[in-house]
Scaffold this motif. Structure first.
Motif, PDB file in Angstrom:
ATOM      1  N   THR A 101       0.832  -1.207   0.000  1.00 33.31           N
ATOM      2  CA  THR A 101       0.000   0.000   0.000  1.00 33.31           C
ATOM      3  C   THR A 101       0.869   1.260   0.000  1.00 33.31           C
ATOM      4  O   THR A 101       2.045   1.223   0.365  1.00 33.31           O
ATOM      5  N   ILE A 102       0.261   2.350  -0.410  1.00 31.46           N
ATOM      6  CA  ILE A 102       0.988   3.624  -0.458  1.00 31.46           C
ATOM      7  C   ILE A 102       1.429   4.038   0.938  1.00 31.46           C
ATOM      8  O   ILE A 102       2.559   4.485   1.142  1.00 31.46           O
ATOM      9  N   SER A 103       0.572   3.861   1.913  1.00 29.84           N
ATOM     10  CA  SER A 103       0.886   4.335   3.263  1.00 29.84           C
ATOM     11  C   SER A 103       1.996   3.522   3.917  1.00 29.84           C
ATOM     12  O   SER A 103       2.806   4.069   4.677  1.00 29.84           O
ATOM     13  N   MET A 104       2.079   2.226   3.632  1.00 25.69           N
ATOM     14  CA  MET A 104       3.065   1.370   4.284  1.00 25.69           C
ATOM     15  C   MET A 104       4.309   1.153   3.431  1.00 25.69           C
ATOM     16  O   MET A 104       5.331   0.704   3.954  1.00 25.69           O
ATOM     17  N   GLY A 105       4.242   1.453   2.138  1.00 27.20           N
ATOM     18  CA  GLY A 105       5.420   1.384   1.293  1.00 27.20           C
ATOM     19  C   GLY A 105       5.780  -0.016   0.840  1.00 27.20           C
ATOM     20  O   GLY A 105       5.054  -0.976   1.096  1.00 27.20           O
ATOM     21  N   PRO A 106       6.941  -0.166   0.195  1.00 25.42           N
ATOM     22  CA  PRO A 106       7.302  -1.425  -0.460  1.00 25.42           C
ATOM     23  C   PRO A 106       7.765  -2.525   0.477  1.00 25.42           C
ATOM     24  O   PRO A 106       7.936  -3.666   0.056  1.00 25.42           O
ATOM     25  N   ASN A 107       8.014  -2.218   1.744  1.00 21.78           N
ATOM     26  CA  ASN A 107       8.560  -3.240   2.644  1.00 21.78           C
ATOM     27  C   ASN A 107       7.500  -4.039   3.391  1.00 21.78           C
ATOM     28  O   ASN A 107       7.824  -4.977   4.124  1.00 21.78           O
ATOM     29  N   TYR A 108       6.252  -3.667   3.229  1.00 19.65           N
ATOM     30  CA  TYR A 108       5.175  -4.365   3.912  1.00 19.65           C
ATOM     31  C   TYR A 108       4.156  -4.824   2.871  1.00 19.65           C
ATOM     32  O   TYR A 108       3.686  -4.027   2.053  1.00 19.65           O
ATOM     33  N   GLU A 109       3.832  -6.089   2.934  1.00 17.15           N
ATOM     34  CA  GLU A 109       2.881  -6.662   1.981  1.00 17.15           C
ATOM     35  C   GLU A 109       1.660  -7.165   2.742  1.00 17.15           C
ATOM     36  O   GLU A 109       1.788  -7.775   3.802  1.00 17.15           O
ATOM     37  N   PHE A 110       0.510  -6.907   2.175  1.00 19.86           N
ATOM     38  CA  PHE A 110      -0.741  -7.322   2.806  1.00 19.86           C
ATOM     39  C   PHE A 110      -1.526  -8.198   1.841  1.00 19.86           C
ATOM     40  O   PHE A 110      -1.485  -8.013   0.626  1.00 19.86           O
ATOM     41  N   GLN A 111      -2.283  -9.124   2.408  1.00 23.49           N
ATOM     42  CA  GLN A 111      -3.169  -9.970   1.622  1.00 23.49           C
ATOM     43  C   GLN A 111      -4.590  -9.431   1.696  1.00 23.49           C
ATOM     44  O   GLN A 111      -5.061  -9.051   2.767  1.00 23.49           O
ATOM     45  N   TYR A 112      -5.241  -9.425   0.547  1.00 22.11           N
ATOM     46  CA  TYR A 112      -6.614  -8.951   0.476  1.00 22.11           C
ATOM     47  C   TYR A 112      -7.481 -10.003  -0.210  1.00 22.11           C
ATOM     48  O   TYR A 112      -7.009 -10.741  -1.088  1.00 22.11           O
ATOM     49  N   TRP A 113      -8.742 -10.017   0.186  1.00 21.94           N
ATOM     50  CA  TRP A 113      -9.715 -10.953  -0.379  1.00 21.94           C
ATOM     51  C   TRP A 113     -10.946 -10.195  -0.857  1.00 21.94           C
ATOM     52  O   TRP A 113     -11.369  -9.225  -0.234  1.00 21.94           O
ATOM     53  N   GLY A 114     -11.513 -10.680  -1.939  1.00 15.46           N
ATOM     54  CA  GLY A 114     -12.803 -10.179  -2.374  1.00 15.46           C
ATOM     55  C   GLY A 114     -13.911 -10.806  -1.555  1.00 15.46           C
ATOM     56  O   GLY A 114     -13.679 -11.663  -0.694  1.00 15.46           O
ATOM     57  N   GLN A 115     -15.138 -10.390  -1.859  1.00 19.61           N
ATOM     58  CA  GLN A 115     -16.274 -10.865  -1.077  1.00 19.61           C
ATOM     59  C   GLN A 115     -16.752 -12.246  -1.518  1.00 19.61           C
ATOM     60  O   GLN A 115     -17.516 -12.897  -0.805  1.00 19.61           O
ATOM     61  N   GLY A 116     -16.291 -12.699  -2.666  1.00 17.31           N
ATOM     62  CA  GLY A 116     -16.670 -14.019  -3.173  1.00 17.31           C
ATOM     63  C   GLY A 116     -17.795 -13.948  -4.183  1.00 17.31           C
ATOM     64  O   GLY A 116     -18.710 -13.125  -4.048  1.00 17.31           O
ATOM     65  N   THR A 117     -17.717 -14.794  -5.185  1.00 17.89           N
ATOM     66  CA  THR A 117     -18.771 -14.886  -6.188  1.00 17.89           C
ATOM     67  C   THR A 117     -19.073 -16.361  -6.439  1.00 17.89           C
ATOM     68  O   THR A 117     -18.164 -17.178  -6.564  1.00 17.89           O
ATOM     69  N   GLN A 118     -20.357 -16.685  -6.479  1.00 20.89           N
ATOM     70  CA  GLN A 118     -20.775 -18.079  -6.610  1.00 20.89           C
ATOM     71  C   GLN A 118     -20.686 -18.537  -8.058  1.00 20.89           C
ATOM     72  O   GLN A 118     -21.174 -17.865  -8.973  1.00 20.89           O
ATOM     73  N   VAL A 119     -20.063 -19.695  -8.238  1.00 25.28           N
ATOM     74  CA  VAL A 119     -20.055 -20.374  -9.526  1.00 25.28           C
ATOM     75  C   VAL A 119     -20.710 -21.734  -9.328  1.00 25.28           C
ATOM     76  O   VAL A 119     -20.271 -22.521  -8.480  1.00 25.28           O
ATOM     77  N   THR A 120     -21.761 -21.990 -10.073  1.00 27.50           N
ATOM     78  CA  THR A 120     -22.478 -23.254  -9.977  1.00 27.50           C
ATOM     79  C   THR A 120     -22.509 -23.912 -11.347  1.00 27.50           C
ATOM     80  O   THR A 120     -22.944 -23.288 -12.318  1.00 27.50           O
ATOM     81  N   VAL A 121     -22.036 -25.150 -11.408  1.00 23.57           N
ATOM     82  CA  VAL A 121     -21.999 -25.896 -12.657  1.00 23.57           C
ATOM     83  C   VAL A 121     -22.961 -27.071 -12.524  1.00 23.57           C
ATOM     84  O   VAL A 121     -22.766 -27.944 -11.672  1.00 23.57           O
ATOM     85  N   SER A 122     -23.973 -27.080 -13.355  1.00 17.63           N
ATOM     86  CA  SER A 122     -24.962 -28.156 -13.292  1.00 17.63           C
ATOM     87  C   SER A 122     -24.578 -29.291 -14.233  1.00 17.63           C
ATOM     88  O   SER A 122     -23.983 -29.067 -15.287  1.00 17.63           O
ATOM     89  N   SER A 123     -24.937 -30.487 -13.841  1.00 18.21           N
ATOM     90  CA  SER A 123     -24.592 -31.658 -14.657  1.00 18.21           C
ATOM     91  C   SER A 123     -25.671 -31.977 -15.681  1.00 18.21           C
ATOM     92  O   SER A 123     -26.737 -31.409 -15.689  1.00 18.21           O
TER      93      SER A 123
END
Length: 123
Positions: A101-123
């Protein structure tokens, strides 16, 4: 703050295709990796595909040859093209990113996740 916004999930028949998109926005200094995980009911979250800033990509064995991952660095967006979908691909798909991030600079890395999206495959 950083936000990952996903789109493109839905219902598809076996053998069909879907494309997922994920856009990162906010206070981004650098995106080091971006991709997708998924979680099926009763199972642990698992890696689907991730690409780093050098374009090195890692894919789950179960999706190799069927899924492709591309990044648009200018738009901070990653796309997961899913072809030849199978019922066992049914899951909630989560966008994932490792970001400086801009505030923490290049020496700190953070993991981020999205909210999720459903994928359904029917047979």
């Amino acid at each position: 703050q950083v936000e990952l916004v996903e789109s493109g999930g839905g219902l598809v028949q076996a053998g069909g295709s879907l494309r997922l998109s994920c856009a990162a926005s906010g206070s981004i200094f650098r995106i080091n990796a971006m991709g997708w995980y998924r979680q099926a009911p009763g199972k642990q979250r698992e890696l689907v595909a991730v690409k780093d800033s050098s374009s090195n990509a890692t894919f789950a064995d179960s999706v190799k040859g069927r899924f492709t991952l591309s990044r648009d660095n200018a738009k901070n967006t990653v796309y997961l093209q899913m072809n030849s979908l199978k019922p066992e691909d049914t899951a909630v798909y989560y966008c994932y990113a490792r970001i400086n991030t801009i505030s923490m600079g290049p020496n700190y890395e953070f993991q981020y996740w999205g909210q999720g999206t459903q994928v359904t495959v029917s047979s």
